[in-house]
Write a protein that holds these residues in place. Structure first.
Motif, short mmCIF file in Angstrom:
data_model
loop_
_atom_site.label_atom_id
_atom_site.label_comp_id
_atom_site.label_asym_id
_atom_site.label_seq_id
_atom_site.Cartn_x
_atom_site.Cartn_y
_atom_site.Cartn_z
N SER A 12 0.99 -1.20 0.01
CA SER A 12 0.01 0.08 0.06
C SER A 12 0.80 1.21 -0.09
O SER A 12 0.64 2.30 -0.77
CB SER A 12 -1.07 0.11 1.06
N LEU A 134 -9.87 1.46 -10.55
CA LEU A 134 -10.23 1.72 -9.18
C LEU A 134 -11.54 1.67 -8.86
O LEU A 134 -12.59 1.55 -9.76
CB LEU A 134 -9.93 3.37 -8.94
N THR A 136 -14.76 3.83 -6.94
CA THR A 136 -15.14 4.94 -6.02
C THR A 136 -16.01 4.63 -5.16
O THR A 136 -15.95 4.39 -3.79
CB THR A 136 -15.70 6.21 -7.07
N PHE A 162 -6.49 0.85 -6.98
CA PHE A 162 -7.05 1.89 -6.10
C PHE A 162 -8.47 2.01 -5.52
O PHE A 162 -9.33 1.92 -6.26
CB PHE A 162 -6.75 3.36 -6.64
N TYR A 163 -8.59 1.98 -4.27
CA TYR A 163 -9.99 1.85 -3.72
C TYR A 163 -10.30 3.00 -2.59
O TYR A 163 -9.27 3.51 -1.92
CB TYR A 163 -9.95 0.63 -2.77
N TYR A 164 -11.30 4.02 -2.99
CA TYR A 164 -11.42 5.19 -2.26
C TYR A 164 -11.56 5.02 -0.83
O TYR A 164 -11.07 5.61 -0.17
CB TYR A 164 -12.84 5.95 -2.98
N ASN A 165 -12.31 4.10 -0.47
CA ASN A 165 -12.38 3.33 0.98
C ASN A 165 -12.83 4.65 1.89
O ASN A 165 -12.48 4.66 3.04
CB ASN A 165 -11.08 2.89 1.78
N TYR A 183 -7.54 -4.77 -3.25
CA TYR A 183 -7.03 -3.53 -3.74
C TYR A 183 -5.47 -3.24 -3.13
O TYR A 183 -5.21 -4.09 -2.23
CB TYR A 183 -7.85 -2.40 -3.33
N THR A 186 -5.51 2.81 -0.90
CA THR A 186 -6.52 3.58 -0.52
C THR A 186 -6.43 5.28 -0.34
O THR A 186 -5.05 5.59 -0.36
CB THR A 186 -7.26 3.36 0.55
N TRP A 187 -7.13 6.16 -0.45
CA TRP A 187 -6.83 7.33 -0.12
C TRP A 187 -6.20 7.66 1.42
O TRP A 187 -5.30 8.62 1.35
CB TRP A 187 -8.22 8.33 -0.04
N TRP A 188 -6.50 6.66 2.18
CA TRP A 188 -5.79 6.83 3.45
C TRP A 188 -4.08 6.65 3.44
O TRP A 188 -3.46 7.08 4.02
CB TRP A 188 -6.37 5.74 4.45
#
Lengths: 232, 103
Positions: A12, A134, A136, A162-165, A183, A186-188
């Motif tokens: 990640s 991805l 969303t 990529f996963y927004y999560n 995935y 993520t955004w985190w």
């Protein structure tokens, strides 16, 4: 097949670093984006940029193969299907790496019949991994998955880079449709690496963090959707 | 005549998905309300162009709002034209078509 199996945490972090390095990530607080489903957002990611960087895409595909084999198994998938358009190149590289056949799924049917939305040979009861760039809110996964199931495939897993999560309803939507998602980042992860490596100014980081923690409220306050749209 | 179409755009917050559904609805309306098919077809072309341009590209709020103003203005003009003679209707459709072609 030459593979290593780094920890999910390492995968990640490196994926987030690569996405930031090639400027696939955009933070924009003054003039936000509007997502397909109507959400207003200060963040945007373009995973399609990955295809232009051979060292990065090869690393990503190595991570993808390791994640899939570790979580699904070595002999549990019969084929890989890419979702039109962005999922197609990743599905092709992944199919090659996993030594599996490939198909792709169209957004809309072409012609008539059971397989009108599928390109490539597809036998009934083939266990397919659906690949996209991805996720969303998960809507397109369901639409592609339904098309594959209508064509006779068994689809239990989907993979995205990529996963927004950030939208809590996504996991429920996928679970309701018996779809398990894998995935890489993520955004985190992107937020964490951005902070560490100072990719963006503090104001942008703070605003993005507010959005990620409460995307629906942020969206509503910036002229976007204020509730989860129906799957139509 | 266009209330349901506007509702679709509003319900889906004028995002790309809203225009996708709007275009589908226009085609259906054109098949039912055949006397006004050309109005629906024109609107669907306009919506589809937007979908093709932005379904896989970043759409900013500014561009989304500009599109919203455009399509609502177009619908308003069409609504008014329905009460006018055929020459006025054709004139409007030509103007709208030129606008669509010029982007």
């Amino acid at each position: 097949m030459n593979l290593s199996f780094p920890s999910q945490e390492t995968i990640s972090e490196i994926t987030a670093k690569m996405l930031l390095e090639i400027e696939a990530v955009r933070f924009r607080i003054d003039e936000p984006f509007r997502f397909t489903s109507g959400w207003a957002s200060p963040v945007y990611i373009d995973c399609r940029k990955l295809i232009s960087y051979p060292r990065i895409r090869q690393t990503i595909m190595g991570f993808a193969a390791a994640t899939i084999l570790r979580n699904i198994g070595f002999e549990s998938i019969d084929a890989v299907a890419g979702g039109e358009t962005a999922g197609i190149p990743f599905a092709a590289w992944l199919a090659d790496r996993l030594m599996l056949p490939m198909q792709y799924v169209r957004k809309k049917p072409k012609g008539f019949g059971r397989t009108a939305q599928i390109e490539g040979d597809l036998k009934k009861d083939t266990k397919i991994l659906l690949v996209e760039d991805l996720t969303t809110d998960g809507r397109s996964k369901i639409l592609f998955c339904n098309a594959l199931r209508t064509a006779g495939a068994i689809v239990s897993h989907t993979f995205v880079i990529f996963y927004y999560n950030i939208f809590s309803q996504t996991n429920r939507l996928l679970a309701d449709n018996n779809l398990d998602m894998l995935y890489l980042a993520t955004w985190w992860d992107v937020l964490s690496v951005s902070k560490k490596l100072k990719y963006f100014d503090n104001k942008s980081i703070e605003e993005v963090e507010i959005f990620l923690n409460n995307p629906i409220e942020w969206s509503a306050a910036h002229g976007g959707a204020s509730e989860y749209p129906e799957l139509t | 005549m266009f209330e349901e179409l506007v509702e679709t755009l509003e319900t889906h917050n004028f995002g790309v998905r809203a225009y996708e559904l709007f275009a589908q609805q226009c085609y259906q309306s054109a098949q039912v309300q055949t006397d006004h098919a050309v109005f629906f077809l024109t609107l669907s072309v306009f919506a589809e162009r937007f979908v093709n341009q932005y379904e896989e590209s970043p759409l900013t709020i500014t561009v989304a709002d500009a599109q919203k103003e455009k399509i609502l203005g177009m619908i308003q003009k069409m609504e008014k034209a329905l009460h006018k003679d055929s020459t006025a209707r054709i004139e409007l459709l030509n103007t709208v078509s030129r606008d669509i072609m010029n982007g």
